[in-house]
Each structure stands twice: as structure tokens, then as C-alpha cells.
Write a protein that holds these residues in place. Structure first.
Motif, mmCIF file in Angstrom:
data_model
loop_
_atom_site.group_PDB
_atom_site.id
_atom_site.type_symbol
_atom_site.label_atom_id
_atom_site.label_comp_id
_atom_site.label_asym_id
_atom_site.label_seq_id
_atom_site.Cartn_x
_atom_site.Cartn_y
_atom_site.Cartn_z
ATOM 1 N N HIS A 15 -25.104 -66.785 58.260
ATOM 2 C CA HIS A 15 -24.837 -68.202 58.039
ATOM 3 C C HIS A 15 -23.603 -68.290 57.144
ATOM 4 C CE1 HIS A 15 -29.004 -69.669 59.239
ATOM 5 N NE2 HIS A 15 -29.144 -68.355 59.203
ATOM 6 N N ILE A 16 -22.523 -68.812 57.663
ATOM 7 C CA ILE A 16 -21.279 -68.902 56.894
ATOM 8 C C ILE A 16 -21.007 -70.374 56.598
ATOM 9 C CG2 ILE A 16 -18.815 -68.383 56.849
ATOM 10 C CD1 ILE A 16 -19.411 -66.066 58.776
ATOM 11 N N LEU A 17 -21.038 -70.710 55.312
ATOM 12 C CA LEU A 17 -20.964 -72.095 54.874
ATOM 13 C C LEU A 17 -19.632 -72.375 54.188
ATOM 14 C CD1 LEU A 17 -23.644 -73.381 55.687
ATOM 15 C CD2 LEU A 17 -24.085 -71.082 54.806
ATOM 16 N N GLU A 18 -19.241 -73.629 54.233
ATOM 17 C CA GLU A 18 -17.959 -74.043 53.685
ATOM 18 C C GLU A 18 -17.901 -73.898 52.171
ATOM 19 O OE1 GLU A 18 -14.063 -75.179 54.020
ATOM 20 O OE2 GLU A 18 -15.452 -74.987 55.706
ATOM 21 N N ASN A 19 -18.995 -74.257 51.505
ATOM 22 C CA ASN A 19 -19.005 -74.267 50.043
ATOM 23 C C ASN A 19 -20.430 -74.119 49.529
ATOM 24 O OD1 ASN A 19 -20.209 -76.957 50.178
ATOM 25 N ND2 ASN A 19 -18.138 -77.687 50.653
ATOM 26 N N ALA A 20 -20.574 -74.092 48.210
ATOM 27 C CA ALA A 20 -21.881 -73.870 47.590
ATOM 28 C C ALA A 20 -22.861 -74.992 47.907
ATOM 29 C CB ALA A 20 -21.725 -73.718 46.075
ATOM 30 N N ASP A 21 -22.375 -76.222 47.986
ATOM 31 C CA ASP A 21 -23.267 -77.341 48.273
ATOM 32 C C ASP A 21 -23.838 -77.232 49.678
ATOM 33 O OD1 ASP A 21 -24.287 -79.933 47.163
ATOM 34 O OD2 ASP A 21 -23.344 -80.705 48.985
ATOM 35 N N ASP A 22 -22.996 -76.882 50.639
ATOM 36 C CA ASP A 22 -23.476 -76.691 52.010
ATOM 37 C C ASP A 22 -24.452 -75.520 52.079
ATOM 38 O OD1 ASP A 22 -21.901 -78.765 52.846
ATOM 39 O OD2 ASP A 22 -20.369 -77.524 53.790
ATOM 40 N N MET A 23 -24.157 -74.453 51.330
ATOM 41 C CA MET A 23 -25.055 -73.309 51.325
ATOM 42 C C MET A 23 -26.417 -73.682 50.749
ATOM 43 S SD MET A 23 -24.704 -69.490 49.657
ATOM 44 C CE MET A 23 -23.194 -69.116 50.522
ATOM 45 N N SER A 24 -26.408 -74.447 49.677
ATOM 46 C CA SER A 24 -27.656 -74.872 49.064
ATOM 47 C C SER A 24 -28.497 -75.696 50.035
ATOM 48 C CB SER A 24 -27.364 -75.681 47.793
ATOM 49 O OG SER A 24 -28.553 -76.032 47.138
ATOM 50 N N SER A 25 -27.851 -76.576 50.795
ATOM 51 C CA SER A 25 -28.566 -77.404 51.776
ATOM 52 C C SER A 25 -29.152 -76.545 52.888
ATOM 53 C CB SER A 25 -27.610 -78.446 52.379
ATOM 54 O OG SER A 25 -27.156 -79.340 51.401
ATOM 55 N N ASP A 26 -28.341 -75.634 53.418
ATOM 56 C CA ASP A 26 -28.788 -74.784 54.523
ATOM 57 C C ASP A 26 -29.885 -73.826 54.076
ATOM 58 O OD1 ASP A 26 -28.301 -74.277 57.322
ATOM 59 O OD2 ASP A 26 -27.546 -72.310 56.738
ATOM 60 N N LEU A 27 -29.727 -73.291 52.881
ATOM 61 C CA LEU A 27 -30.717 -72.367 52.341
ATOM 62 C C LEU A 27 -32.055 -73.067 52.120
ATOM 63 C CD1 LEU A 27 -30.755 -69.381 51.455
ATOM 64 C CD2 LEU A 27 -30.122 -70.129 49.160
ATOM 65 N N ALA A 28 -32.016 -74.279 51.589
ATOM 66 C CA ALA A 28 -33.249 -75.036 51.354
ATOM 67 C C ALA A 28 -33.978 -75.305 52.665
ATOM 68 C CB ALA A 28 -32.935 -76.343 50.634
ATOM 69 N N GLU A 29 -33.243 -75.718 53.667
ATOM 70 C CA GLU A 29 -33.867 -75.997 54.970
ATOM 71 C C GLU A 29 -34.474 -74.732 55.570
ATOM 72 O OE1 GLU A 29 -32.695 -77.884 59.375
ATOM 73 O OE2 GLU A 29 -31.154 -77.563 57.848
ATOM 74 N N TYR A 30 -33.740 -73.620 55.465
ATOM 75 C CA TYR A 30 -34.199 -72.353 56.033
ATOM 76 C C TYR A 30 -35.476 -71.877 55.335
ATOM 77 C CZ TYR A 30 -33.614 -67.656 58.078
ATOM 78 O OH TYR A 30 -33.791 -66.487 58.772
ATOM 79 N N ILE A 31 -35.481 -71.920 54.007
ATOM 80 C CA ILE A 31 -36.648 -71.462 53.250
ATOM 81 C C ILE A 31 -37.846 -72.374 53.491
ATOM 82 C CG2 ILE A 31 -37.580 -71.094 50.916
ATOM 83 C CD1 ILE A 31 -34.721 -70.264 50.083
ATOM 84 N N ALA A 32 -37.609 -73.673 53.550
ATOM 85 C CA ALA A 32 -38.703 -74.623 53.805
ATOM 86 C C ALA A 32 -39.345 -74.361 55.164
ATOM 87 C CB ALA A 32 -38.188 -76.056 53.722
ATOM 88 N N GLU A 33 -38.541 -74.023 56.150
ATOM 89 C CA GLU A 33 -39.088 -73.712 57.475
ATOM 90 C C GLU A 33 -39.902 -72.430 57.455
ATOM 91 O OE1 GLU A 33 -35.739 -73.678 60.092
ATOM 92 O OE2 GLU A 33 -35.568 -75.871 60.158
ATOM 93 N N LEU A 34 -39.416 -71.415 56.726
ATOM 94 C CA LEU A 34 -40.184 -70.171 56.594
ATOM 95 C C LEU A 34 -41.502 -70.423 55.883
ATOM 96 C CD1 LEU A 34 -37.466 -67.532 55.580
ATOM 97 C CD2 LEU A 34 -38.467 -67.926 57.847
ATOM 98 N N SER A 35 -41.468 -71.245 54.829
ATOM 99 C CA SER A 35 -42.673 -71.585 54.084
ATOM 100 C C SER A 35 -43.699 -72.248 54.993
ATOM 101 C CB SER A 35 -42.320 -72.513 52.915
ATOM 102 O OG SER A 35 -43.474 -73.049 52.313
ATOM 103 N N GLU A 36 -43.253 -73.227 55.752
ATOM 104 C CA GLU A 36 -44.171 -73.946 56.643
ATOM 105 C C GLU A 36 -44.799 -73.003 57.670
ATOM 106 O OE1 GLU A 36 -44.191 -77.895 59.566
ATOM 107 O OE2 GLU A 36 -42.300 -77.095 58.783
#
Length: 261
Positions: A15-36
Motif C-alpha cells: 500500500h503506497i500512500l501519498e502522505n502520513a494522513d492518507d496512510m493513517s486512514s488506510d491503515l485504520a480501515e485495514y486494521i478495522a476489517e481484520l478485527s471484524e
């Protein structure tokens, strides 16, 4: 976001993101899906964390919608690596996670498993492995069908500038440890010197592993991981046996990967 499947294995994503804010958003979504998915499958989500900038990048899990939609009561928190210092010390990964995550979401206190910070590094590693073995017996943590190692639902790591992950540093003897689940070092090339760490067999037994790399200063090392295939780099040795590996990088860290668009 640019998403790639690494040619080495279909179970590796970049996952290659533009900046830290985009990475934080993508990471949160990814982890939340794994959790579920894990909670639906097993009833719990056993997560091993590291330090560095990783916890800051997880910050969007602590706000809407995830602070309400994630089933935090089913999370169990562990540390894939830790500095053997007091929990109140600035170098403590526990303190980092407490300040950046545990104090902001309703994770059950008894589900948080940190190291004993009042003993030697060797004893801390021994005690921590004992705790993990007990939780494997009660199936809070799954067990690998391949090698009897604990099978964490997610191990989160950050790659250092030398290709280190956790407290696994290049050319260090602990990279060859095959029997212990948790080991220790007293000669870290970066202070503080005494640390504990999951061994590679445990990391590679996880259902999911995330490796984060940020900053142009890590671009050469990332290139060695993906293009040159330097086998001695600890980050290159992270290859889940029967799990999924996802790399999250910003544009700077990924800037020298040959097949990046």
C-alpha cells in the motif's frame, strides 16, 4: 493510494500512500476489517504492536467511526518488541501505546499484556513467553498448525533504517533463534540496549503481518527488500508461512522501488 501485489507471493500487498494522513486512514480501515473478520471467526482479536511512529499512524482508529464500530472489548494487546525500561520511561513502547491508543479506546485492562519491567531482559523474555503460552492454551491466541507457534491475528511492525523490525537487527544472532517464542538482547545498536522481541518463527506464524515504512531516508533499504532481495535484512525475512503480509509505505519510502508507478 496505489496498491500492488508483490510478485514474490500473492499473499504480499504493498500500500503506497501519498502522505502520513492518507496512510493513517488506510491503515485504520485495514486494521478495522481484520478485527471484524477475526472476531467473527474466533471471538477475539489478538494484536502484537511495536513502537516508533507506528502508534501515531494508528491514530484514526481512535476517532469516528472506528472508536464506536470496532469491538474493542474483544481486543487483546501484546508487544512484538519492547525496551526493558520502566513503563513510565520515555523509551517504553508500553507508554507509547498507552498514550496513543489504550487511553483513547475502551480496551479491557486485563486484555493488555505487557512485559515485567522490574526484572532483567532475559527474565522479562522468559516471563512474557510464559504468558503467551498460557493464552495459547486457552485459545485467546491461536496456534499454528505448521509449527506449534502462537498464531497472532495481527503483528504490526515498523521497519527501521537498517532494515530492522521489532528488535531484530541485521546480522544479530537472535535472527537464527528457532526454539524460543520470545527472546532478548542486551546489545541493541540503538539505545536502550536491553530489549525483548518476538522471534522470526512467531512473526511468520501470524495470520496477518503489517510492516510500515515511512520517509525517503528508508527508500534505499526498501529497495533492497523488494528489488535486490537481500536475504540478510530482517525486514526481508518477514514472510508469513500461511498468512498475509501487507506493507504500508509513503511515497518517500517507496520512491526507489523499481515497479512502483
Amino acid at each position: 493510494m496505489a496498491l500492488f501485489v508483490d510478485n514474490r507471493t500473492a499473499d504480499t500487498e504493498m500500500h503506497i500512500l501519498e502522505n502520513a494522513d492518507d496512510m493513517s486512514s488506510d491503515l485504520a480501515e485495514y486494521i478495522a476489517e481484520l478485527s471484524e473478520a477475526s472476531i467473527k471467526d474466533r471471538g477475539v482479536f489478538a494484536v502484537a504492536l511495536s513502537g516508533g511512529s507506528l502508534i501515531s499512524l494508528m491514530r484514526k482508529l481512535c476517532v469516528a467511526p472506528y472508536n464506536k464500530t470496532v469491538d474493542w472489548a474483544k481486543w487483546y494487546i501484546f508487544w512484538a518488541d519492547e525496551r526493558v525500561v520502566a513503563k513510565t520511561h520515555a523509551d517504553s513502547n508500553y507508554k507509547l501505546v498507552k498514550d496513543g491508543l489504550l487511553s483513547k479506546v475502551p480496551i479491557v485492562h486485563s486484555h493488555v499484556h505487557s512485559i515485567n519491567d522490574s526484572v532483567t531482559a532475559e527474565k522479562a523474555a522468559e516471563d512474557y513467553e510464559f504468558v503467551i503460552r498460557q493464552l495459547v492454551r486457552t485459545r485467546v491466541i491461536s496456534v499454528s498448525e505448521i509449527n506449534d507457534c502462537p498464531r497472532f491475528d495481527l503483528v504490526l511492525l515498523e521497519m527501521g533504517p537498517d532494515g530492522d523490525v521489532g528488535c531484530l537487527f541485521p546480522n544479530h544472532p537472535v535472527l537464527k533463534e528457532k526454539e524460543q517464542w520470545v527472546t532478548f538482547i542486551t546489545d541493541s545498536p540503538k539505545p536502550p540496549p536491553e530489549r525483548i522481541t518476538f522471534t522470526l518463527p512467531v512473526i511468520n506464524s501470524a495470520s496477518n503481518v503489517i510492516v510500515v515504512a515511512t520517509g525517503r531516508s528508508k527508500a534505499d533499504t526498501v529497495r533492497l527488500v523488494f528489488d535486490e532481495f537481500y536475504p540478510e535484512l530482517p525486514a526481508r525475512m518477514v514472510q508469513p508461512i500461511n498468512g498475509k503480509l501487507a506493507w504500508f509505505m509513503d511515497q518517500g519510502a517507496a520512491s526507489k522501488i523499481g515497479h512502483k508507478c
